[in-house]
Write a protein that holds these residues in place. Sequence first.
Motif, mmCIF file in Angstrom:
data_model
loop_
_atom_site.group_PDB
_atom_site.id
_atom_site.type_symbol
_atom_site.label_atom_id
_atom_site.label_comp_id
_atom_site.label_asym_id
_atom_site.label_seq_id
_atom_site.Cartn_x
_atom_site.Cartn_y
_atom_site.Cartn_z
ATOM 1 N N SER A 159 -67.153 -87.159 17.014
ATOM 2 C CA SER A 159 -68.346 -88.007 16.972
ATOM 3 C C SER A 159 -69.447 -87.432 17.852
ATOM 4 O O SER A 159 -70.626 -87.420 17.463
ATOM 5 C CB SER A 159 -68.005 -89.433 17.420
ATOM 6 O OG SER A 159 -67.098 -90.050 16.525
ATOM 7 N N PHE A 160 -69.068 -86.953 19.044
ATOM 8 C CA PHE A 160 -70.073 -86.332 19.922
ATOM 9 C C PHE A 160 -70.685 -85.106 19.255
ATOM 10 O O PHE A 160 -71.910 -84.947 19.221
ATOM 11 C CB PHE A 160 -69.443 -85.948 21.260
ATOM 12 C CG PHE A 160 -70.393 -85.169 22.145
ATOM 13 C CD1 PHE A 160 -71.293 -85.842 22.958
ATOM 14 C CD2 PHE A 160 -70.396 -83.784 22.149
ATOM 15 C CE1 PHE A 160 -72.185 -85.136 23.764
ATOM 16 C CE2 PHE A 160 -71.285 -83.073 22.942
ATOM 17 C CZ PHE A 160 -72.177 -83.750 23.756
ATOM 18 N N VAL A 161 -69.840 -84.234 18.718
ATOM 19 C CA VAL A 161 -70.343 -83.017 18.090
ATOM 20 C C VAL A 161 -71.219 -83.347 16.887
ATOM 21 O O VAL A 161 -72.287 -82.743 16.690
ATOM 22 C CB VAL A 161 -69.173 -82.109 17.670
ATOM 23 C CG1 VAL A 161 -69.669 -80.914 16.850
ATOM 24 C CG2 VAL A 161 -68.418 -81.609 18.896
ATOM 25 N N GLY A 162 -70.786 -84.305 16.075
ATOM 26 C CA GLY A 162 -71.560 -84.673 14.899
ATOM 27 C C GLY A 162 -72.926 -85.222 15.259
ATOM 28 O O GLY A 162 -73.949 -84.806 14.690
ATOM 29 N N VAL A 163 -72.984 -86.154 16.198
ATOM 30 C CA VAL A 163 -74.262 -86.743 16.598
ATOM 31 C C VAL A 163 -75.130 -85.706 17.295
ATOM 32 O O VAL A 163 -76.352 -85.649 17.066
ATOM 33 C CB VAL A 163 -74.026 -87.961 17.510
ATOM 34 C CG1 VAL A 163 -75.341 -88.475 18.068
ATOM 35 C CG2 VAL A 163 -73.310 -89.057 16.737
ATOM 36 N N TYR A 164 -74.527 -84.872 18.122
ATOM 37 C CA TYR A 164 -75.287 -83.813 18.795
ATOM 38 C C TYR A 164 -75.927 -82.889 17.756
ATOM 39 O O TYR A 164 -77.104 -82.524 17.856
ATOM 40 C CB TYR A 164 -74.362 -83.023 19.722
ATOM 41 C CG TYR A 164 -75.067 -81.950 20.523
ATOM 42 C CD1 TYR A 164 -75.624 -82.246 21.761
ATOM 43 C CD2 TYR A 164 -75.161 -80.645 20.052
ATOM 44 C CE1 TYR A 164 -76.272 -81.265 22.509
ATOM 45 C CE2 TYR A 164 -75.797 -79.669 20.787
ATOM 46 C CZ TYR A 164 -76.348 -79.970 22.008
ATOM 47 O OH TYR A 164 -76.998 -79.002 22.734
ATOM 48 N N GLY A 165 -75.159 -82.519 16.736
ATOM 49 C CA GLY A 165 -75.696 -81.648 15.698
ATOM 50 C C GLY A 165 -76.837 -82.290 14.938
ATOM 51 O O GLY A 165 -77.867 -81.656 14.674
ATOM 52 N N PHE A 166 -76.678 -83.572 14.566
ATOM 53 C CA PHE A 166 -77.763 -84.254 13.874
ATOM 54 C C PHE A 166 -79.005 -84.362 14.763
ATOM 55 O O PHE A 166 -80.135 -84.250 14.279
ATOM 56 C CB PHE A 166 -77.318 -85.646 13.428
ATOM 57 C CG PHE A 166 -76.544 -85.647 12.146
ATOM 58 C CD1 PHE A 166 -77.148 -85.244 10.959
ATOM 59 C CD2 PHE A 166 -75.215 -86.038 12.103
ATOM 60 C CE1 PHE A 166 -76.442 -85.249 9.764
ATOM 61 C CE2 PHE A 166 -74.502 -86.030 10.912
ATOM 62 C CZ PHE A 166 -75.114 -85.634 9.737
ATOM 63 N N SER A 167 -78.820 -84.584 16.053
ATOM 64 C CA SER A 167 -79.961 -84.666 16.969
ATOM 65 C C SER A 167 -80.720 -83.341 17.014
ATOM 66 O O SER A 167 -81.956 -83.323 17.030
ATOM 67 C CB SER A 167 -79.489 -85.047 18.377
ATOM 68 O OG SER A 167 -78.914 -86.334 18.394
ATOM 69 N N ILE A 168 -79.982 -82.244 17.050
ATOM 70 C CA ILE A 168 -80.632 -80.937 17.032
ATOM 71 C C ILE A 168 -81.407 -80.758 15.726
ATOM 72 O O ILE A 168 -82.525 -80.213 15.712
ATOM 73 C CB ILE A 168 -79.594 -79.812 17.191
ATOM 74 C CG1 ILE A 168 -78.928 -79.896 18.563
ATOM 75 C CG2 ILE A 168 -80.236 -78.438 16.991
ATOM 76 C CD1 ILE A 168 -79.859 -79.724 19.736
ATOM 77 N N MET A 169 -80.857 -81.219 14.611
ATOM 78 C CA MET A 169 -81.556 -81.143 13.330
ATOM 79 C C MET A 169 -82.847 -81.955 13.351
ATOM 80 O O MET A 169 -83.795 -81.653 12.620
ATOM 81 C CB MET A 169 -80.642 -81.626 12.211
ATOM 82 C CG MET A 169 -79.474 -80.690 11.914
ATOM 83 S SD MET A 169 -78.168 -81.477 10.938
ATOM 84 C CE MET A 169 -79.071 -81.915 9.447
ATOM 85 N N PHE A 170 -82.914 -83.002 14.191
ATOM 86 C CA PHE A 170 -84.133 -83.800 14.330
ATOM 87 C C PHE A 170 -85.057 -83.231 15.407
ATOM 88 O O PHE A 170 -86.019 -83.893 15.801
ATOM 89 C CB PHE A 170 -83.780 -85.243 14.691
ATOM 90 C CG PHE A 170 -82.979 -85.962 13.639
ATOM 91 C CD1 PHE A 170 -83.156 -85.692 12.297
ATOM 92 C CD2 PHE A 170 -82.026 -86.910 14.000
ATOM 93 C CE1 PHE A 170 -82.422 -86.351 11.322
ATOM 94 C CE2 PHE A 170 -81.285 -87.579 13.033
ATOM 95 C CZ PHE A 170 -81.482 -87.291 11.692
ATOM 96 N N ASN A 171 -84.767 -82.032 15.904
ATOM 97 C CA ASN A 171 -85.581 -81.313 16.901
ATOM 98 C C ASN A 171 -85.520 -81.949 18.289
ATOM 99 O O ASN A 171 -86.440 -81.810 19.094
ATOM 100 C CB ASN A 171 -87.045 -81.207 16.448
ATOM 101 C CG ASN A 171 -87.801 -80.115 17.186
ATOM 102 O OD1 ASN A 171 -87.302 -79.003 17.341
ATOM 103 N ND2 ASN A 171 -88.991 -80.421 17.669
#
Length: 446
Positions: free
Chosen positions: A311-323
């Motif tokens: 969950s941490f990795v997934g949310v972190y990745g999506f956050s990076i995708m949102f800049n």
Amino acid sequence: MMIMPEPLAVSTHHHMHIRWHNLAQRDSVPVTEASLTARAAVVGRVGIMMLACGTGAWRVREAMDRVSRRLHLTCSADVGLIAISFTCFENGHHYSQTLSLAASGVNTDKLSVMETFVDHFDSVLTLTPQEIHTKLDGIQQKPGNYTPALLGLASAAACAAFVFLLGGGPIEMLGCFIGAGIGNWLRAIMGRHHMTVIASTALSVAAACLAYLAVFAALAAGLHIRAAHEAGYIGAMLFVIPGFPFITSGLDICKQDMRSGLERGAFAIMVITVATITGWLVAVLVHLQPADFIPLGLGRWSLLAGRLIASFVGVYGFSIMFNSPVKMAASAGLIGAAANTLRLTLIDWAAMPPTAAAFLGALLAGLLASAVHAYRRGFPRISLTVPAIVIMVPGLYMYRGMYALGLNHFAIGGSWLVRAIMIVVALPLGLATARILTDKKWRHIS
């Protein structure tokens, strides 16, 4: 004030650039003493820049109202997905503008900078309108934090974590890592070339699914893995989930910003429809099927630990995708790890219906985001909450529903889609409840 038109030129651009400095070229006094036109232009530009970051109508209107008050104006604004119509009033006079964007997007880093600008607007009241527009030029031209390659890597990590949370194992995670990485890298490249959202969504999803298929075929030929592992291709396309418009749509509707809410909802449905139809077409052409994942056989506590990490990795990745900057992305990741793990635990251990668990998970995400926002004022709530609950959006349900409808299995497809809709409705309701509990301004209509 009359603005002389520039010479006509043949252009393929459908959205012309607004020359903000021309609206204030005769005002060389502090902005509080400038003309109504010049001050209203500042208000409008703040609003359209906030909207360009992907935030909801309430936040856009609040920013415009705060700037208007400091400029001794009264502002009334109608906010949509990519357009704002507003009027500024002063002493019996008024000035109206309609502003629009070329496309909808998300940029949480720029949103944070804009919120800081609005919070400290008093510090620029001694500047001329031209000088304020120069500052806004710097914010508007701020480059993204990540290259297409890094955005592809973020998507790869997020979707690999996503497919684990759905029940996939190492083989599915590897295929999703490569497929989603290639897909989002391609989408980022097309975004830089201003491709339409339909084209970029369809091509990136097709590329992701085909890349997953190539990985699966290579593993099947070399390691003779089971055919059931092909089910993980669904996870490779989940990077296109329009989390921001989905969630802000619900929040806007909760605040009765119906135009913005309905437009954002329609946009999100369009993206999901294009993505799922593309995935279905690829699946039909290459004979893939959305089967159930092979059980991992993990114990209760091992599964819990795996879900926290994924969950941490997934949310972190999506956050990076949102800049999002790294610290903001990490904060969202921690919130998402707690909220999504709670949701999954309630479903598995307490046999709670997925819709109720989604509501409670989103509620926890909203409460934690409010606490982080109070501690770190530079982190907008929406930049923390949306990435944290995007991983809860039931992309698997949506795809299986569309896949079944494509095969004329209407009862099965309808069942999957109804379950997806119930969860999608529960997520913004959970965030709205958290905002009502923690934000005095948000829980009142005025």
